[in-house]
Motif scaffolding. Structure first.
Motif, PDB file in Angstrom:
ATOM      1  N   ASP A 150       0.827  -1.207   0.000  1.00  0.00           N
ATOM      2  CA  ASP A 150       0.000   0.000   0.000  1.00  0.00           C
ATOM      3  C   ASP A 150       0.865   1.262   0.000  1.00  0.00           C
ATOM      4  N   ALA A 151       1.919   1.264   0.812  1.00  0.00           N
ATOM      5  CA  ALA A 151       2.784   2.443   0.895  1.00  0.00           C
ATOM      6  C   ALA A 151       3.494   2.702  -0.425  1.00  0.00           C
ATOM      7  N   ILE A 152       3.971   1.640  -1.074  1.00  0.00           N
ATOM      8  CA  ILE A 152       4.684   1.805  -2.345  1.00  0.00           C
ATOM      9  C   ILE A 152       3.713   2.202  -3.454  1.00  0.00           C
ATOM     10  N   LYS A 153       2.510   1.634  -3.450  1.00  0.00           N
ATOM     11  CA  LYS A 153       1.503   2.023  -4.459  1.00  0.00           C
ATOM     12  C   LYS A 153       1.152   3.502  -4.336  1.00  0.00           C
ATOM     13  N   GLN A 154       1.018   3.974  -3.109  1.00  0.00           N
ATOM     14  CA  GLN A 154       0.660   5.380  -2.898  1.00  0.00           C
ATOM     15  C   GLN A 154       1.791   6.301  -3.342  1.00  0.00           C
ATOM     16  N   ALA A 155       3.032   5.908  -3.044  1.00  0.00           N
ATOM     17  CA  ALA A 155       4.176   6.771  -3.364  1.00  0.00           C
ATOM     18  C   ALA A 155       4.552   6.706  -4.831  1.00  0.00           C
ATOM     19  N   TYR A 156       4.365   5.528  -5.438  1.00  0.00           N
ATOM     20  CA  TYR A 156       4.822   5.317  -6.820  1.00  0.00           C
ATOM     21  C   TYR A 156       3.723   4.629  -7.637  1.00  0.00           C
ATOM     22  N   PRO A 157       2.636   5.357  -7.920  1.00  0.00           N
ATOM     23  CA  PRO A 157       1.485   4.719  -8.586  1.00  0.00           C
ATOM     24  C   PRO A 157       1.803   4.136  -9.957  1.00  0.00           C
ATOM     25  N   GLU A 158       2.838   4.638 -10.624  1.00  0.00           N
ATOM     26  CA  GLU A 158       3.201   4.127 -11.946  1.00  0.00           C
ATOM     27  C   GLU A 158       4.300   3.065 -11.884  1.00  0.00           C
ATOM     28  N   GLN A 159       4.943   2.928 -10.745  1.00  0.00           N
ATOM     29  CA  GLN A 159       6.131   2.069 -10.673  1.00  0.00           C
ATOM     30  C   GLN A 159       6.054   0.990  -9.608  1.00  0.00           C
TER      31      GLN A 159
END
Length: 433
Positions: A150-159
């Motif tokens: 969830d944290a990575i999706k929020q910070a890097y929605p394209e990556q």
């Protein structure tokens, strides 16, 4: 590969997941019980592999077992994971993986469970569809806890998918050439003569050498002579960005295990450097590294926040602040991080980082440079941390980072140029009149 080795792998994974030990603490102790270097390497490969694929291994077991093993039988549950990992991900004959894993149960006081373990592993052997996770949760598909996803999706929605996939791959072995002892060209010639495949991917960082295969570094040319150190290419940017000059008074405020300390001295020997860390045990590595590389620094066991116990009163020209962090940028190198780190850890870490940054700033001379660094990819520890600091410090300015296309901060993501995830911000302190 013996039953003993498999039993050690199960015990090590149990210590990490159920007891909260780090692999860097538990694995070396287990390896000491093995005689040969190949067996020690195989033990590491299995333990790292189980850490990388744990949700998928658990999911397979859920299909094949009515309930997981608990309490004193927990090491045997991890032995089953060890067996499944061998069958699915390693080039070990199935019959050997199964028979030796079953045999290992006996040394783990699991004589009564040998039939169960044998049955589970033979079902895994017969049912490859068990590893079809297309409809499984993201936590199972990507082998990460939900909060990190969830944290990575929020910070890097394209990556975010690229980052999670990168974390599933083994990190390469990077070396840093000690130019006080040998030139990069001469060292690479020695590697070539020893038939060791290598490359030099970073043109602006010629001391960074990447080996094509992991090796026992103590057997590489020039280890005892201090020709090189092991350090990821991302971390090697720290000394470069700090840009110490001859005569500078320098502080490495959270220095253990000393890789960056030594690199700073290799680039600019004519400085006065204080290497500080609160963990006295980890400072042993700093002393060892300095000695092997023939470098000198003042090494002090103290907390940077407790200046009364270590600071001699002179402000510093340069400060390297590689602060304690979530380590979410080095998961591929330390796969146990994803299970040891908790969501509740982040806010206290951010608070501690802010305290250290504010305190270290008071120790920096006007006109000096502070390099803030983490091996995290979470904005709360990195870009947001720096923005909060700048809002409180009118005498602080960000210096553009030329090798990052003059960005004011630099976030390297895991796998970019085969590097670890790392964050850098170069802060200059204004001279006020």
């Amino acid at each position: 590969m013996s039953a003993q080795l498999r039993a050690l792998a199960a015990e090590t994974c149990f210590l990490v997941i159920d007891q909260g030990k780090s692999l860097s603490e538990a694995l070396p102790k287990a390896q000491q019980k093995l005689a040969s270097a190949p067996d020690k390497a195989l033990l590491q490969e299995i333990c790292f592999g189980v850490m990388r694929t744990l949700p998928q291994l658990e999911t397979v077991c859920q299909h094949l077992m009515s309930k997981p093993l608990i309490k004193q039988l927990r090491p045997l549950q991890f032995l089953i994971y060890v067996g499944i990992y061998q069958l699915k991900f390693m080039r070990i004959p199935d019959h050997a993986a199964i028979s030796e894993t079953v045999e290992a149960a006996r040394s783990l006081k699991g004589q009564s469970l040998t039939k169960l373990i044998n049955g589970v592993l033979r079902n895994v052997q017969r049912q490859p569809a068990l590893f079809d996770f297309a409809s499984a949760s993201l936590a199972v598909q990507y082998n990460h806890p939900g909060w990190i996803i969830d944290a990575i999706k929020q910070a890097y929605p394209e990556q975010w998918q690229t980052i999670l996939q990168a974390n599933q791959h083994k990190a390469p072995l990077w070396l840093r050439v000690n130019q006080q002892q040998i030139s990069p060209a001469a060292f690479m010639a020695e590697l070539t003569a020893a038939d060791i495949a290598h490359s030099q991917p970073l043109s602006y960082l010629p001391v960074a050498i990447k080996l094509e295969q992991a090796r026992d570094v103590t057997l590489l040319p020039g280890y005892a002579e201090g020709w090189f150190s092991v350090q990821d290419g991302a971390a090697q940017h720290a000394a470069l960005l700090l840009d110490s000059q001859p005569g500078d008074v320098v502080l490495d405020a959270c220095c253990a295990p000393g890789g960056k300390t030594c690199h700073i001295l290799e680039l600019t020997p004519d400085i006065t450097l204080t290497a500080l860390d609160r963990d006295e045990k980890r400072l042993a590595r700093v002393h060892d590294n300095l000695a092997r590389l023939s470098l000198q620094a003042r090494v002090v066991a103290a907390d940077v926040l407790d200046t009364a116990n270590w600071w001699q009163g002179e402000q510093f020209d340069r400060i390297l602040l590689d602060v304690p962090c979530s380590a979410t940028g080095v998961i591929r190198r330390h796969p146990d991080i994803r299970w040891l780190r908790k969501k509740s850890d982040i806010t206290p870490l951010v608070t501690l980082q802010s305290e250290i940054l504010l305190h270290a700033w008071s120790l920096l001379k006007p006109g000096g440079t502070l390099l803030y660094a983490t091996c995290s990819i979470l904005p709360s520890e990195n870009s947001e941390q720096i923005q909060a600091f700048l809002s409180q410090q009118p005498d602080a300015i960000l210096h553009p980072i030329s090798i990052a296309n003059n960005a004011t901060t630099w976030q390297i993501l895991p796998g970019e140029q085969d590097l670890d995830g790392f964050f850098f911000a170069v802060l200059h302190k204004k001279i006020t009149t």
